[in-house]
Design a protein around this motif. Structure first.
Motif, PDB file in Angstrom:
ATOM      1  N   VAL B  79      -2.493  -8.384   7.856  1.00  0.00           N
ATOM      2  CA  VAL B  79      -3.010  -7.258   7.066  1.00  0.00           C
ATOM      3  C   VAL B  79      -2.877  -5.980   7.875  1.00  0.00           C
ATOM      4  CG1 VAL B  79      -4.629  -8.618   5.735  1.00  0.00           C
ATOM      5  CG2 VAL B  79      -5.339  -7.656   7.918  1.00  0.00           C
ATOM      6  N   VAL B  80      -2.045  -6.028   8.866  1.00  0.00           N
ATOM      7  CA  VAL B  80      -1.955  -4.909   9.804  1.00  0.00           C
ATOM      8  C   VAL B  80      -0.928  -3.882   9.345  1.00  0.00           C
ATOM      9  CG1 VAL B  80      -1.522  -4.292  12.191  1.00  0.00           C
ATOM     10  CG2 VAL B  80      -2.488  -6.505  11.635  1.00  0.00           C
ATOM     11  N   PRO B  81      -1.348  -2.677   9.035  1.00  0.00           N
ATOM     12  CA  PRO B  81      -0.358  -1.657   8.687  1.00  0.00           C
ATOM     13  C   PRO B  81       0.112  -0.932   9.942  1.00  0.00           C
ATOM     14  CG  PRO B  81      -2.527  -0.770   8.377  1.00  0.00           C
ATOM     15  CD  PRO B  81      -2.711  -2.146   8.952  1.00  0.00           C
ATOM     16  N   VAL B  82       1.223  -0.265   9.833  1.00  0.00           N
ATOM     17  CA  VAL B  82       1.688   0.595  10.930  1.00  0.00           C
ATOM     18  C   VAL B  82       1.516   2.033  10.464  1.00  0.00           C
ATOM     19  CG1 VAL B  82       3.688   1.359  12.248  1.00  0.00           C
ATOM     20  CG2 VAL B  82       3.331  -1.071  11.833  1.00  0.00           C
ATOM     21  N   LEU B  83       0.800   2.786  11.241  1.00  0.00           N
ATOM     22  CA  LEU B  83       0.601   4.198  10.903  1.00  0.00           C
ATOM     23  C   LEU B  83       1.586   5.021  11.722  1.00  0.00           C
ATOM     24  CD1 LEU B  83      -1.147   6.289   9.395  1.00  0.00           C
ATOM     25  CD2 LEU B  83      -2.572   6.380  11.413  1.00  0.00           C
ATOM     26  N   VAL B  94       2.853   2.202   6.796  1.00  0.00           N
ATOM     27  CA  VAL B  94       3.777   1.139   6.426  1.00  0.00           C
ATOM     28  C   VAL B  94       2.954  -0.142   6.294  1.00  0.00           C
ATOM     29  CG1 VAL B  94       5.904  -0.053   7.048  1.00  0.00           C
ATOM     30  CG2 VAL B  94       5.527   2.303   7.808  1.00  0.00           C
ATOM     31  N   LEU B  95       2.845  -0.634   5.089  1.00  0.00           N
ATOM     32  CA  LEU B  95       1.978  -1.778   4.834  1.00  0.00           C
ATOM     33  C   LEU B  95       2.673  -3.093   5.203  1.00  0.00           C
ATOM     34  CD1 LEU B  95       0.434  -0.410   1.586  1.00  0.00           C
ATOM     35  CD2 LEU B  95      -0.760  -0.867   3.707  1.00  0.00           C
ATOM     36  N   PRO B  96       1.877  -4.131   5.432  1.00  0.00           N
ATOM     37  CA  PRO B  96       2.452  -5.410   5.835  1.00  0.00           C
ATOM     38  C   PRO B  96       3.559  -5.858   4.883  1.00  0.00           C
ATOM     39  CG  PRO B  96       0.088  -5.484   6.027  1.00  0.00           C
ATOM     40  CD  PRO B  96       0.419  -4.168   5.380  1.00  0.00           C
ATOM     41  N   GLY B  97       4.609  -6.364   5.460  1.00  0.00           N
ATOM     42  CA  GLY B  97       5.730  -6.850   4.656  1.00  0.00           C
ATOM     43  C   GLY B  97       6.764  -5.783   4.364  1.00  0.00           C
ATOM     44  N   ALA B  98       6.434  -4.540   4.642  1.00  0.00           N
ATOM     45  CA  ALA B  98       7.380  -3.455   4.362  1.00  0.00           C
ATOM     46  C   ALA B  98       8.301  -3.252   5.554  1.00  0.00           C
ATOM     47  CB  ALA B  98       6.622  -2.171   4.054  1.00  0.00           C
ATOM     48  N   ARG B  99       9.449  -2.689   5.266  1.00  0.00           N
ATOM     49  CA  ARG B  99      10.357  -2.285   6.352  1.00  0.00           C
ATOM     50  C   ARG B  99      10.853  -0.881   6.018  1.00  0.00           C
ATOM     51  NH1 ARG B  99      13.851  -4.438  10.294  1.00  0.00           N
ATOM     52  NH2 ARG B  99      15.718  -3.194  10.609  1.00  0.00           N
ATOM     53  N   LEU B 100      10.601   0.012   6.940  1.00  0.00           N
ATOM     54  CA  LEU B 100      10.966   1.414   6.735  1.00  0.00           C
ATOM     55  C   LEU B 100      11.841   1.864   7.895  1.00  0.00           C
ATOM     56  CD1 LEU B 100      10.124   3.925   4.850  1.00  0.00           C
ATOM     57  CD2 LEU B 100       8.787   4.609   6.822  1.00  0.00           C
ATOM     58  N   ARG B 246      -3.137  -4.476  -9.869  1.00  0.00           N
ATOM     59  CA  ARG B 246      -1.791  -4.353  -9.331  1.00  0.00           C
ATOM     60  C   ARG B 246      -1.538  -5.456  -8.335  1.00  0.00           C
ATOM     61  NH1 ARG B 246      -1.681   0.612  -6.435  1.00  0.00           N
ATOM     62  NH2 ARG B 246       0.538   0.405  -6.351  1.00  0.00           N
ATOM     63  N   ARG B 247      -0.292  -5.801  -8.201  1.00  0.00           N
ATOM     64  CA  ARG B 247       0.058  -6.787  -7.194  1.00  0.00           C
ATOM     65  C   ARG B 247       0.106  -6.132  -5.835  1.00  0.00           C
ATOM     66  NH1 ARG B 247       5.335  -9.022  -9.971  1.00  0.00           N
ATOM     67  NH2 ARG B 247       5.620  -6.792 -10.157  1.00  0.00           N
ATOM     68  N   GLY B 248      -0.078  -6.940  -4.857  1.00  0.00           N
ATOM     69  CA  GLY B 248       0.009  -6.425  -3.498  1.00  0.00           C
ATOM     70  C   GLY B 248       1.458  -6.268  -3.106  1.00  0.00           C
ATOM     71  N   PRO B 249       1.689  -5.756  -1.896  1.00  0.00           N
ATOM     72  CA  PRO B 249       3.044  -5.535  -1.435  1.00  0.00           C
ATOM     73  C   PRO B 249       3.857  -6.817  -1.421  1.00  0.00           C
ATOM     74  CG  PRO B 249       1.446  -4.699   0.127  1.00  0.00           C
ATOM     75  CD  PRO B 249       0.698  -5.403  -0.921  1.00  0.00           C
TER      76      PRO B 249
END
Lengths: 200, 408
Positions: B79-83, B94-100, B246-249
């Motif tokens: 559940v760790v986001p990257v700020l 950047v929310l978990p599971g995302a790639r930016l 809404r669905r999660g990421p």
């Protein structure tokens, strides 16, 4: 690493009489003289700290602003065209940092993490010898400023708290004179509307 | 005679001590500026790892989650986001599971997942988010973009206005409090493929029987100070209280039949081809505690401990029931004890951490610091009690020798 040993002292027994001007300090700082930077800091930090605290309503956060201001300034000294106008330049950086703080508060608030405590800080700074009507005005205006947009709040505060001229405000905020006037007017309108609500 | 300014009656403390302290901080930070800063906050991957990430002295560019500060990809099983804080003051979560991936100072590419953006303005050039064939162009606002595994792209605007492009051509101007889902390319508009992937936001639109011009859809949450609470309320309003959410990421489950049936009906006032639309707040899939932690750590690393403490204190108040509340209290205590030199307040936070519960591995550290805090405030009685607890619960603890002194 900058070589401190080759830099002439700025003050002290070995220095001929006069206090170095801001321009001289800037030139020396550009050459890597950290003592010149320190003297620039000593000369202007207190003013900036006071201004930032009044604008933000938070003395602790104001310290962060002064820190950020000088970090930016020391990094960008080469970009300062009018070296004698370092005071105004520093002030404009500080105002920009304050603006960023306001935006950060909105961001934190957007995340649901904002705090109302900060906004009570302005009242805590009121001088003990302030007249009752000034005290009342400041206490009344502080929470209302917090609800304004960062731009309006800054413009209003620079005008009415800091006493800057419209031209100075435009320069500090990096906007046109018309925009500065418009922001101040909008802030004044918002306060007037609230005041009418109180009077009724 | 002109009236003195209000500022002349405001007298903040600007003493030598404060100024010297600030200068010390400036000196300490001189060599640490100029790059995008990455803060990784660990919460759920294991508390030991979490502490290492949050408090282990990580610095920008050192995180294993980022390569050269250009790619941000927190793993999906956390559940760790990257700020990400950009130099211009913009923030990306950047929310978990995302790639930016950063394509430049004003351009990012969203490969997958959800990212929330707070882009500063004014800016000389627009900020662009590319997500496959869909691009979002902004001049400064808050919004989120989610790119799903099927390349459907959700754009949720929280404030201001964004321009949505598909295959390089503008298809819509999305405004505040609008959430729209865009197909992989403009050609997909109204097709069954789009229908199959319509979001639950679309369901919400259907169940709420609200078209794009229906003002009832627009939920004003400006007065709310709690994004998550507001989100829950908004979802209930939008979904008619029937469980629409809404669905999660990254979740790409099949939508209810009602959504499938209706996706091609989604209106688009700008001639675009969105397949789903609803007034759902941007922050709904954001883990507020995790993001709060990230914001606090960013403040702490930047030398703004007071702000870090304020954020953590707020987290502690608002999310006291959260399973991570003990961690929050401990983090708060560390800021108070180590950065703000407030041992009394730190002791309160540490007692709170023990009350709220922290994992055994952390409890040792909490008790040790509690001893330190009580010693610092001169409460030797309480320091002795806690020291005895330490020796009782952690007889082989790392600081046994040191703590034993205070247990006598």
């Amino acid at each position: 690493m900058r070589d401190q040993a080759e830099v002439m002292p700025l003050e002290g027994p070995g220095v001929r009489g006069t206090t170095p001007s801001d321009a001289e300090l800037v030139y020396r700082a550009r050459g890597g003289d950290r003592r010149a930077e320190a003297l620039l800091y000593t000369r202007h930090a207190a003013t900036l700290l006071g201004m930032a605290a009044r604008l933000l309503g938070d003395e602790i956060e104001a310290r962060d602003v002064v820190q950020d201001t000088f970090l930016i300034a020391f990094r960008r000294l080469d970009q300062l065209h009018e070296v004698a106008a370092v005071r105004g330049w520093l002030k404009s950086i500080a105002v920009s940092c304050v603006h960023r703080r306001f935006r950060r508060r909105r961001w934190v608030s957007w995340l649901g993490l904002g705090s109302d405590e900060v906004e009570s800080g302005l009242s805590a700074m009121i001088a003990a010898d302030a007249p009752a009507e000034v005290r009342a005005e400041l206490v009344w205006v502080a929470p209302r400023l917090a609800r304004m947009s960062p731009e309006q709040r800054l413009a209003w505060s620079l005008r009415h708290v800091e006493g800057d001229s419209l031209g100075e405000i435009a320069a500090l905020m990096g906007c046109s004179l018309a925009t500065a006037k418009r922001r101040i007017a909008a802030a004044e309108r918002a306060l007037a509307v609230e005041l009418q609500g109180v009077v009724r | 005679m002109s009236r003195p300014t209000l500022g002349s009656w405001l007298r903040p403390r600007t003493g030598e001590a404060e100024l010297a302290e600030i200068y010390g901080r400036i000196e300490a930070r001189r060599d640490r500026v100029g790059r995008p800063r990455v803060v990784v906050v660990a919460l759920a991957l294991g508390l030991a790892v979490g502490l290492a990430l949050v408090w282990g002295g990580r610095r920008p560019g050192e995180t294993s989650l980022a390569a050269h500060d250009r790619v941000f990809a927190p793993p999906p099983d956390t559940v760790v986001p990257v700020l990400v804080a950009l130099d211009d003051g913009s923030h990306l979560v950047v929310l978990p599971g995302a790639r930016l991936e950063l394509d430049g100072p004003d351009r990012v590419r969203l490969v997958r997942g959800r990212v929330a953006f707070a882009i500063t303005h004014p800016r000389p050039t627009p900020f662009v988010v590319d997500a496959g064939a869909t691009s979002v162009v902004v001049l400064g606002t808050r919004f989120a973009v989610e790119r799903r595994v099927d390349d459907m792209v959700e754009v949720a605007v929280d404030e201001g206005r964004v321009q949505v492009l598909q295959d390089g051509a503008e298809v819509a101007q999305q405004t505040a409090r609008q959430v729209r889902t865009w197909p992989p390319t403009a050609m997909w508009a109204g097709t069954s493929g789009g229908a199959d992937d319509a979001t639950s936001a679309e369901t919400a639109r259907r169940e709420g029987s609200a078209g794009s011009d229906d003002p009832a859809r627009v939920v004003d949450r400006g007065a709310s100070r709690n994004a998550v609470a507001a989100a829950r309320v908004d979802r209930a309003v939008v979904g008619g209280g029937r469980g629409a959410s809404r669905r999660g990421p990254g979740s790409a489950g099949a939508p209810p039949d009602s959504a499938r049936e209706s996706s091609s009906e989604a209106p688009d006032d700008a001639g675009g081809s969105a397949v789903g639309e609803a007034a759902v707040p941007v922050g709904t899939s954001t883990d507020a505690v995790a993001v709060g932690f990230a914001a606090a750590d960013l403040a702490r690393q930047d030398g703004r401990p007071a702000e870090a403490a304020r954020i953590l204190q707020r987290l502690l108040v608002d999310y006291r029931a959260d399973s991570r509340a003990g961690m929050v209290a401990f983090a708060l205590a560390r800021v108070r004890l180590e950065s703000l030199q407030q041992p009394a307040e730190a002791a309160v936070a540490l007692e709170d951490a023990l009350r709220l519960g922290v994992p055994a591995a952390l409890a040792e550290s909490v008790r040790a610091r509690l001893v330190e805090a009580y010693v610092a405030v001169g409460d030797t009685t309480r320091a002795r009690d806690v020291a005895r607890d330490y020796l009782k619960y952690h007889p082989r603890g790392r600081r046994v020798e040191e703590i034993r002194r205070w247990a006598r």
